[in-house]
Design an enzyme around this catalytic site. Structure first.
Site, PDB file in Angstrom:
ATOM      1  N   LYS A 195      -0.930   6.183   3.290  1.00 22.68           N
ATOM      2  CA  LYS A 195      -1.641   6.479   2.047  1.00 22.68           C
ATOM      3  C   LYS A 195      -3.143   6.196   2.113  1.00 22.68           C
ATOM      4  O   LYS A 195      -3.908   6.806   1.371  1.00 22.68           O
ATOM      5  CB  LYS A 195      -1.044   5.671   0.882  1.00 22.68           C
ATOM      6  CG  LYS A 195       0.291   6.165   0.371  1.00 22.68           C
ATOM      7  CD  LYS A 195       0.199   7.473  -0.372  1.00 22.68           C
ATOM      8  CE  LYS A 195       1.381   7.744  -1.284  1.00 22.68           C
ATOM      9  NZ  LYS A 195       2.687   7.593  -0.655  1.00 22.68           N
ATOM     10  N   SER A 231       6.819   6.813   7.696  1.00 26.29           N
ATOM     11  CA  SER A 231       5.669   6.828   6.783  1.00 26.29           C
ATOM     12  C   SER A 231       5.226   5.486   6.226  1.00 26.29           C
ATOM     13  O   SER A 231       4.109   5.378   5.730  1.00 26.29           O
ATOM     14  CB  SER A 231       5.950   7.795   5.634  1.00 26.29           C
ATOM     15  OG  SER A 231       7.165   7.450   4.998  1.00 26.29           O
TER      16      SER A 231
HETATM   17  C1  PLP Z   1       3.813   8.154  -0.706  1.00 27.06           C
HETATM   18  C2  PLP Z   1       4.834   7.996   0.349  1.00 27.06           C
HETATM   19  C3  PLP Z   1       5.633   9.072   0.796  1.00 27.06           C
HETATM   20  C4  PLP Z   1       5.561  10.457   0.190  1.00 27.06           C
HETATM   21  O1  PLP Z   1       4.294  11.042   0.221  1.00 27.06           O
HETATM   22  P1  PLP Z   1       3.897  12.194  -0.802  1.00 27.06           P
HETATM   23  O2  PLP Z   1       2.541  12.616  -0.412  1.00 27.06           O
HETATM   24  O3  PLP Z   1       3.966  11.617  -2.187  1.00 27.06           O
HETATM   25  O4  PLP Z   1       4.927  13.277  -0.648  1.00 27.06           O
HETATM   26  C5  PLP Z   1       6.529   8.832   1.820  1.00 27.06           C
HETATM   27  N1  PLP Z   1       6.672   7.616   2.361  1.00 27.06           N
HETATM   28  C6  PLP Z   1       5.932   6.567   1.971  1.00 27.06           C
HETATM   29  C7  PLP Z   1       6.151   5.251   2.628  1.00 27.06           C
HETATM   30  C8  PLP Z   1       4.996   6.707   0.942  1.00 27.06           C
HETATM   31  O5  PLP Z   1       4.273   5.656   0.543  1.00 27.06           O
END
Ligand code: PLP
Length: 342
Positions: A67, A321
């Site tokens: 993010k 992510s």
């Molecule tokens: C925000 C987030 C997502 C999803 O991202 P988007 O851009 O909202 O689709 C996935 N995994 C993690 C850990 C996140 O913080």
């Protein structure tokens, strides 16, 4: 639970849209703050699945999720006047930490509105990065309404967690790294989906440069807002959203993201919470790192997709992510992991 989307837009319009994003991605100054994360083979998963599985380690970013890429890019593009006024957002999660760190790095005052139920740890995470945490509203929509009101009243710039071209472009730098790190054959990239900023940035970059690489979105079955929107042909609002995978607990896909996803995401699949717990264990076994439930979506998706389609000898990438999980919830994850593997 899969859906194939074929390209319908006029090619010229479409190429222009993707080209605009590719330019923004190439120009995004995210490395003032973000790192170029490793792309690693997951040996045990690769062996178990009969395909080469690569993990893009976004859980290793400062703030432990991707993010900060989008947040930093958005803040870096603000005018002098906007920077002086400050920024506001609503989030209890990874976006809050990303905005707080990006704002401190750029010397911008940030206000983060969080629901009153937000755990103290996350409130502290924001305050320790010198942002102002405002606790307001019993749940996210109320916090969001308050953030928008503050933007209106005080002239703050609102920073969306996903529904903004500069945020999407920042997230798209993940794909730029990935294609540089792996110039060889690549069959599919599995991407977790919440509000769709990450997958939109990745799809824009990859489909412009290597359109044969498949982009597969993975959603929690309790927050499948992209899948629902593709089925309906428009952005629908889910009546209920489950929060176990809190990083992706979003009721409506973003408008900018949907414009890209409806043409350039090949498929969207969903997985259960138990499948997420099992994937957290698989990632642990291969890396000795713990991911949060949202962070394990892509690996859970690969496992299901390989089983459903009988894939062999392909090269598949999972975007790992994020890693922001409370230590307390690990017992629950460990208990459920065995069920998800069944
Ligand atoms: C925000 C987030 C997502 C999803 O991202 P988007 O851009 O909202 O689709 C996935 N995994 C993690 C850990 C996140 O913080």
């Amino acid at each position: 639970m899969t859906r194939t989307v074929t390209t319908r837009l006029e090619p010229a319009t479409d190429t222009r849209l993707l080209g605009d994003y590719v330019r923004k991605i190439l120009a995004a100054p995210v490395y003032d703050l973000a790192i170029c994360t490793p792309l690693q083979v997951a040996p045990a998963l690769s062996l178990a699945l009969g395909n080469q599985i690569l993990l893009k380690r976004e859980d290793l970013q400062p703030t432990f999720s991707f993010k900060i890429r989008g947040a930093y890019n958005k803040l870096a593009q603000l005018s002098e006047a906007q920077r002086r006024c400050g920024v506001v957002t609503a989030s209890a999660g990874n976006h809050a930490q990303g905005v707080a760190l990006a704002a401190r790095t750029l010397g911008i005052q940030a206000t983060i509105v969080m629901p009153t139920s937000t755990p103290e740890l996350k409130v502290q995470g924001v305050r320790s990065r010198e942002a102002t945490a405002v606790l307001q509203g019993e749940s996210f929509p109320f916090a969001l309404a308050h953030a928008l009101q503050l933007a209106e009243e005080r002239g703050y710039t609102f920073v969306s967690p996903f529904d903004d071209p500069q945020v999407i472009a920042g997230q798209g730098t993940v794909a730029m790294e990935l294609l540089n790190q792996h110039p060889g054959p690549l069959d599919a990239i599995f991407v977790p989906v919440g509000g769709g900023g990450l997958i939109a940035g990745i799809a824009a970059y990859v489909k412009y440069l290597r359109p044969q690489v498949r982009i597969i979105g993975v959603e929690s079955e309790h927050s499948n807002c992209l899948q629902a929107a593709l089925r309906a042909g428009e952005r629908v609002v889910l009546p209920r959203v489950g929060t176990f995978a809190d990083g992706v607990a979003v009721a409506q896909i973003g408008a900018y993201g949907f414009e890209i996803c409806r043409e350039h995401v090949d498929e969207v699949i969903t997985v259960s919470n138990d499948q997420l717990c099992s994937a957290i264990k698989d990632i642990y076994d291969d890396t000795r790192s713990i991911t949060e439930p949202s962070g394990a979506l892509a690996v859970a998706g690969i496992k299901q997709y390989v089983a459903d389609h009988g894939l062999r000898d392909q090269t598949l990438v999972a975007i790992n992510s994020g890693a922001n999980i409370n230590f307390d919830s690990l017992r629950h994850v460990a208990e459920r992991a065995a069920l998800g593997a069944a």
